[in-house]
Design a protein around this motif. Structure first.
Motif, PDB file in Angstrom:
ATOM      1  N   PHE A 308       0.850  -1.181   0.000  1.00 26.20           N
ATOM      2  CA  PHE A 308       0.000   0.000   0.000  1.00 26.20           C
ATOM      3  C   PHE A 308       0.891   1.238   0.000  1.00 26.20           C
ATOM      4  CE2 PHE A 308      -2.407  -3.430   1.910  1.00 26.20           C
ATOM      5  CZ  PHE A 308      -3.643  -3.333   1.283  1.00 26.20           C
ATOM      6  N   ALA A 309       1.047   1.879  -1.149  1.00 25.41           N
ATOM      7  CA  ALA A 309       2.028   2.958  -1.302  1.00 25.41           C
ATOM      8  C   ALA A 309       1.578   4.267  -0.669  1.00 25.41           C
ATOM      9  CB  ALA A 309       2.328   3.185  -2.776  1.00 25.41           C
ATOM     10  N   SER A 310       0.291   4.548  -0.654  1.00 28.82           N
ATOM     11  CA  SER A 310      -0.219   5.827  -0.165  1.00 28.82           C
ATOM     12  C   SER A 310       0.044   5.987   1.335  1.00 28.82           C
ATOM     13  CB  SER A 310      -1.715   5.935  -0.435  1.00 28.82           C
ATOM     14  OG  SER A 310      -2.299   6.978   0.308  1.00 28.82           O
ATOM     15  N   ASN A 311       0.626   7.129   1.717  1.00 30.47           N
ATOM     16  CA  ASN A 311       0.859   7.406   3.139  1.00 30.47           C
ATOM     17  C   ASN A 311      -0.458   7.424   3.907  1.00 30.47           C
ATOM     18  OD1 ASN A 311       3.583   7.628   2.695  1.00 30.47           O
ATOM     19  ND2 ASN A 311       3.646   9.866   2.788  1.00 30.47           N
ATOM     20  N   ARG A 312      -1.464   8.037   3.333  1.00 29.09           N
ATOM     21  CA  ARG A 312      -2.767   8.159   4.006  1.00 29.09           C
ATOM     22  C   ARG A 312      -3.417   6.793   4.191  1.00 29.09           C
ATOM     23  NH1 ARG A 312      -6.038  12.274   5.361  1.00 29.09           N
ATOM     24  NH2 ARG A 312      -8.290  11.919   5.395  1.00 29.09           N
TER      25      ARG A 312
END
Length: 577
Positions: A308-312
Motif C-alpha cells: 500500500f504505497a499511499s501514506n494516508r
C-alpha cells in the motif's frame, strides 16, 4: 504499590465508581497524573506516521535507513536514561516535581521537533521527549497509586495503562487528520506539546504524594491530603498503615545498602531473587524480540511494505493495529486470572510464532510475484530520471520491482498507470522524479511493491496484535510484580524494566536495516526464530504464580522450579493450597 500490579475486576470498578462519585477529587488526581500515560502512548505511535512525511521532506532521511532508525530509536535511548534517573528524582524531589520536569522536557522536545530545520534537530527533540517519557513511565503510576484509596487503587492505576493505549490510538488519528496539511509531520509532532502543558498547569494546583511527604517528615501536610481522599473515620487508620509501611521500607533499605550497585549485588547473591530474575528478565526480553515495537514504531511502513504505497492509506490501516492493541489489553484483564500467567503467555507466543511465519510467507509470495521493470517504461521518463544501477545493469530484463528497491543507488518503482501489477519503471529517488511519476497518475513505491497479497498481510498483522496484547504484551509486568520477594521487588523490577527498554532500543534501531538486508520475509522469519527461542526459555524458566501468595512463590523458587505440563501444575497448586 507494595501490593504490586492489581488486576481489577468488575466489583472493584463498581466500588471505584461509587468512591469517585462521592469524592471527585480522587479522579482529578488520577486523570491528571494519567496524562503521563497518554504522553507515553502518543509518542510511541506518532513517530510511525510522522516518519513517512519526514523522509519526504528530507532526502537524507529517504536515502539513509540508519537515519530513519535513529530518529525513531533516540526517544527510546532517552527513555532508558529518564527511567534510570527517575527513581532518584522521585525520592529526592518528589513525584509532583518529577512530573513537572517531565512536562517541561516533553513540551520543549515537541517544539524543537516541530521547528526542526534538519533531521539532527528532530533527533535532539526526540531525545528530550524520550527523557520525559522515561520519567513519566515510572512516576505517573507511582503518583496515582500513592494518592488513591487502597480499595480502588488497582482500578485507578489501570487508568494510566488505558490512557497509554488511548494515546497510541489518538496519535494515529492525529496523523491521519494532518496527513494532507502543509507541514503535516510538524503538526503531528508539535501538537504533542499540548497535553504536557495541560498537565503542568493542573499539577501546579495539586498536592504532592502523601507517602513522599510522610517520608520527608511532613506529617501534617500528608494528613491534610489524606483527609481529601479518605472518609474522616479512615484517615488515622491510613496514617498508621503509612507509618508502618515506611518504617519497614527504611529497614529494608538499610539491610540492602544505600547504592544501586550494592542492591544489585545483594539481589544477585540471593538464590531466590536470581531465579526470579531469570523469569522476569526472560519475559521482558521476549516481549520485545517478538518484534512488537517494529509494529508500533513502523506500522505504516510495514503496511507500505505489504504493497500500500499511499501514506494516508498506510495510516488508516495502522489504526486497526492500534485499536486491536487496546482491545487485546482489555482481554488480558478478563483471562489472566482465569487461565494463569504461564498458560496465557505460552498460548500467546505460539500464536505469535504462527503469525510471524505466515507473514514471512506472505512477504515472500509478494516478492516472487513483484511486477517486472520494463526498459521502455523506465526510458519513458528520460535517461536522467532512470535508476543508475538499472542503466548499468548487464541483465536489466531480469529486474523486478523488488530488485529496483534494493538497488544501492536509492531507486523507486513507478507503477504503470494502466494497472499497478503491470511492468513499471525503475527511477532515481528525488523529489523531481517523484513528482514526474505522480503527474502521470502513477503510484510511487519506495518501501514495497504492488501486491495482491497486501490485504492478507494486513489481516495477519491484526491477528498478530491480538495474539500479542492479552499474553506477552501484559503478562510480563504482572509476573515481575509477583516473582520477587518484597524487599527486592524494586531492584528486581528495575533490572527487568531496563532489559525491556534496552531490547526495545535494539529492535527499533535495526528493523529497517534488517528489511534491507534480509528482505521483509527474512526479517519476519528472524523474529519468528527469536520468538521460538523465547518460548523455549519461558517454558523452562517461568513458573506459574496464579493464586500464590508472595511467600509461596518464594518457597517455590527456593526449592527450584522445574517445568511441567499445565494439568500437573494445576494439581500441584491445588494441593499446595
Amino acid at each position: 504499590m507494595e501490593g504490586g500490579v492489581v488486576n481489577p475486576d468488575k466489583t472493584v470498578f463498581l466500588e471505584c465508581f461509587k468512591t469517585i462519585w462521592h469524592t471527585p477529587y480522587i479522579m482529578l488526581l488520577a486523570l491528571t497524573a494519567g496524562i503521563g500515560g497518554l504522553l507515553f502512548g502518543y509518542d510511541t505511535g506518532v513517530i510511525s506516521g510522522a516518519s513517512l512525511y519526514i523522509r519526504d521532506d528530507f532526502q537524507d532521511v529517504e536515502r539513509h535507513t540508519w537515519l530513519q532508525e535513529t530518529i525513531v530509536s533516540t526517544a527510546v535511548a532517552g527513555a532508558i536514561v529518564g527511567a534510570a534517573i527517575g527513581g532518584w528524582m522521585n525520592d529526592r524531589y518528589g513525584r509532583k516535581k518529577t512530573i513537572l520536569c517531565a512536562d517541561l522536557l516533553f513540551g520543549l522536545g515537541s517544539i524543537t521537533m516541530a521547528l526542526a530545520p534538519n533531521p539532527w534537530v528532530i533527533i535532539l527533540g526526540r531525545l528530550l521527549v524520550g527523557l520525559g517519557v522515561g520519567l513519566v513511565s515510572i512516576t505517573s503510576p507511582l503518583y496515582i497509586s500513592e494518592a488513591s484509596p487502597a480499595r480502588i487503587r488497582g482500578a485507578l492505576v489501570s487508568t494510566n495503562g488505558l490512557l497509554l493505549t488511548g494515546g497510541q490510538f489518538l496519535s494515529y488519528l492525529i496523523n491521519l487528520a494532518f496527513s494532507k496539511t502543509q507541514g503535516n509531520w510538524r503538526w503531528m509532532l508539535g501538537i504533542a506539546g499540548v497535553p504536557p502543558m495541560v498537565q503542568f498547569i493542573l499539577m501546579c494546583f495539586l498536592p504532592e504524594s502523601p507517602r513522599w511527604l510522610y517520608r520527608q517528615n511532613k506529617i501534617t501536610e500528608a494528613r491534610n491530603i489524606l483527609k481529601k481522599i479518605y472518609p474522616t473515620n479512615e484517615v488515622e487508620e491510613e496514617m498508621k498503615a503509612l507509618q508502618s509501611s515506611i518504617q519497614t521500607e527504611k529497614e529494608t533499605e538499610g539491610s540492602l545498602g544505600d547504592g544501586i550497585f550494592s542492591k544489585i549485588r545483594s539481589a544477585w547473591a540471593n538464590k531466590v531473587v536470581r531465579r526470579g530474575l531469570y523469569a522476569g528478565v526472560t519475559v521482558q526480553v521476549a516481549q520485545q524480540f517478538v518484534g512488537i515495537n517494529t509494529v508500533m514504531y513502523y506500522s505504516p511502513t510495514i503496511v507500505q511494505l505489504a504493497g500500500f504505497a499511499s501514506n494516508r492509506t498506510a495510516l488508516a490501516l495502522s489504526l486497526v493495529t492500534s485499536g486491536l492493541n487496546s482491545f487485546g489489553t482489555m482481554l488480558s484483564m478478563l483471562f489472566v486470572d482465569r487461565f494463569g500467567r504461564r498458560k496465557l503467555i505460552i498460548i500467546s507466543m505460539l500464536g505469535i510464532i504462527t503469525c510471524l511465519v505466515a507473514l514471512s510467507i506472505m512477504f515472500f509470495q509478494a516478492s516472487v510475484h513483484a511486477p517486472r521493470v520494463d526498459i521502455m517504461e523506465s526510458n519513458h521518463f528520460g535517461v536522467n530520471y532512470t535508476c543508475s544501477d538499472f542503466k548499468t545493469s548487464t541483465n536489466p530484463s531480469s529486474w523486478n520491482c523488488l530488485t529496483c528497491l534494493r538497488a544501492t543507488s536509492s531507486c523507486a518503482f513507478c507503477a504503470s498507470n494502466e494497472n499497478i501489477y503491470n511492468p513499471g519503471a525503475c527511477l532515481a529517488v528525488d523529489t523531481i522524479t517523484r513528482a514526474a511519476c505522480r503527474a502521470q497518475h502513477r503510484t510511487w513505491y519506495t518501501y514495497g511493491c504492488p501486491s495482491k497479497f497486501g490485504i492478507f498481510t494486513v489481516l495477519l498483522l491484526g491477528l498478530y496484535i491480538l495474539c500479542y496484547a492479552p499474553g506477552i504484551g501484559t503478562v510480563p509486568w504482572i509476573v515481575n510484580s509477583e516473582i520477587y520477594p518484597l524487599r527486592y521487588r524494586g531492584t528486581g523490577g528495575g533490572i527487568a524494566a531496563v532489559s525491556n527498554w534496552v531490547s526495545n532500543l535494539v529492535i527499533s534501531e535495526t528493523f529497517l536495516t534488517l528489511t534491507e538486508t534480509l528482505g521483509s520475509s527474512g526479517t519476519f522469519l528472524l523474529f519468528a526464530g527469536f520468538s521460538a527461542v523465547g518460548l523455549v526459555a519461558i517454558f523452562l524458566l517461568v513458573p506459574e504464580t496464579k493464586g500464590l501468595q508472595l511467600e509461596e512463590v518464594e518457597k517455590m523458587l527456593e526449592k527450584g522450579y522445574r517445568p511441567r505440563f499445565w494439568c500437573t501444575e494445576d494439581k500441584d497448586m491445588k494441593s499446595a493450597s
